[in-house]
Design an enzyme around this catalytic site. Sequence first.
Site, PDB file in Angstrom:
ATOM      1  N   LYS A  30       0.828  -1.228   0.000  1.00 26.99           N
ATOM      2  CA  LYS A  30       0.000   0.000   0.000  1.00 26.99           C
ATOM      3  C   LYS A  30       0.849   1.260   0.000  1.00 26.99           C
ATOM      4  CE  LYS A  30      -2.199  -0.508   3.717  1.00 26.99           C
ATOM      5  NZ  LYS A  30      -1.940  -1.425   4.642  1.00 26.99           N
ATOM      6  N   ARG A  33      -9.446   1.507   8.928  1.00 25.42           N
ATOM      7  CA  ARG A  33      -8.870   0.215   9.262  1.00 25.42           C
ATOM      8  C   ARG A  33      -9.863  -0.675  10.007  1.00 25.42           C
ATOM      9  NH1 ARG A  33      -3.236   1.013   8.983  1.00 25.42           N
ATOM     10  NH2 ARG A  33      -2.012  -0.849   9.410  1.00 25.42           N
ATOM     11  N   ARG A  46      12.031  -6.106   5.631  1.00 23.34           N
ATOM     12  CA  ARG A  46      11.807  -4.676   5.387  1.00 23.34           C
ATOM     13  C   ARG A  46      12.563  -3.800   6.387  1.00 23.34           C
ATOM     14  NH1 ARG A  46       5.727  -2.402   4.561  1.00 23.34           N
ATOM     15  NH2 ARG A  46       5.541  -2.390   6.818  1.00 23.34           N
ATOM     16  N   ARG A  93      11.422  -1.560  11.691  1.00 24.55           N
ATOM     17  CA  ARG A  93      10.354  -1.061  12.545  1.00 24.55           C
ATOM     18  C   ARG A  93      10.029  -2.120  13.584  1.00 24.55           C
ATOM     19  NH1 ARG A  93       5.737   0.839   8.515  1.00 24.55           N
ATOM     20  NH2 ARG A  93       4.507  -0.372   9.986  1.00 24.55           N
ATOM     21  N   ARG A 151      -0.352  -8.502  13.493  1.00 23.85           N
ATOM     22  CA  ARG A 151      -0.965  -7.472  12.636  1.00 23.85           C
ATOM     23  C   ARG A 151      -1.845  -8.121  11.572  1.00 23.85           C
ATOM     24  NH1 ARG A 151       4.129  -4.285  10.824  1.00 23.85           N
ATOM     25  NH2 ARG A 151       2.783  -2.827   9.743  1.00 23.85           N
TER      26      ARG A 151
END
Length: 211
Positions: A13, A88, A123, A156, A167
Amino acid sequence: MKLVLLGPSGAGKGTQAKQLSKVFGIPHISTGDILRGHITRSTEIGQQIEHIMDTGKLVPDAIVIELARERVAETDCVRGFILDGFPRNLYQAEVLCEMALGIDRVICIRLDDEVIIKRMSGRFSCPACGAVYHTEYYPPKVTGICDTCGNELIQREDDKESTVANRLRIYHEMTEPIISFFYEKNILTEVNGLGSAEDITDQIIKLFRED
Ligand code: ADP
């Protein structure tokens, strides 16, 4: 053009939103970035939400909705915007519709959980400029260093493997119901998240040429 990008964390996204923001010349609004900004600046909101975000849970609706409402009211949004990470859950989606902003399209990027877990654990991002890299798919020129500003890259806290699974569970439980909500409003388009970032951007741009 007023767009919403939906999809699980790691489906791309953010990458698509940044690209589409350049192509269409409208701002990319990431509630995740706005919230992380509060944590970095250690504002009152930042202190309240730091632990929630680290564990991958959703920040309370009242906080996110207010931040999103303020952001879309800024002058750079008059020609449109791309919402990334908001709404969300069903309640946020309802509030967004009540804002009567005239959302043109909701694009949902689909991707299987296994692919996402592989993507997210590789990531890394730059804490200074926000650039995002991937050890396998999009490595920086020098390992661990940002190409753009030379800062050391970090993972992160919420990209760590155990949190990613959490998540995804929250996405399936809380966010997925929004898909049928927008489908019933006739503004939903689904896009396959498997493929290169460029191909997916092209697919999305083509949708608007056909509209
Ligand atoms: P990603 O798209 O990779 O999941 P984001 O940057 O969009 O990451 O979001 C990171 C975190 O910010 C979420 O896990 C959540 O804690 C918080 N967050 C962002 N947007 C919202 C929202 N609309 N409602 C509640 N929490 C949110």
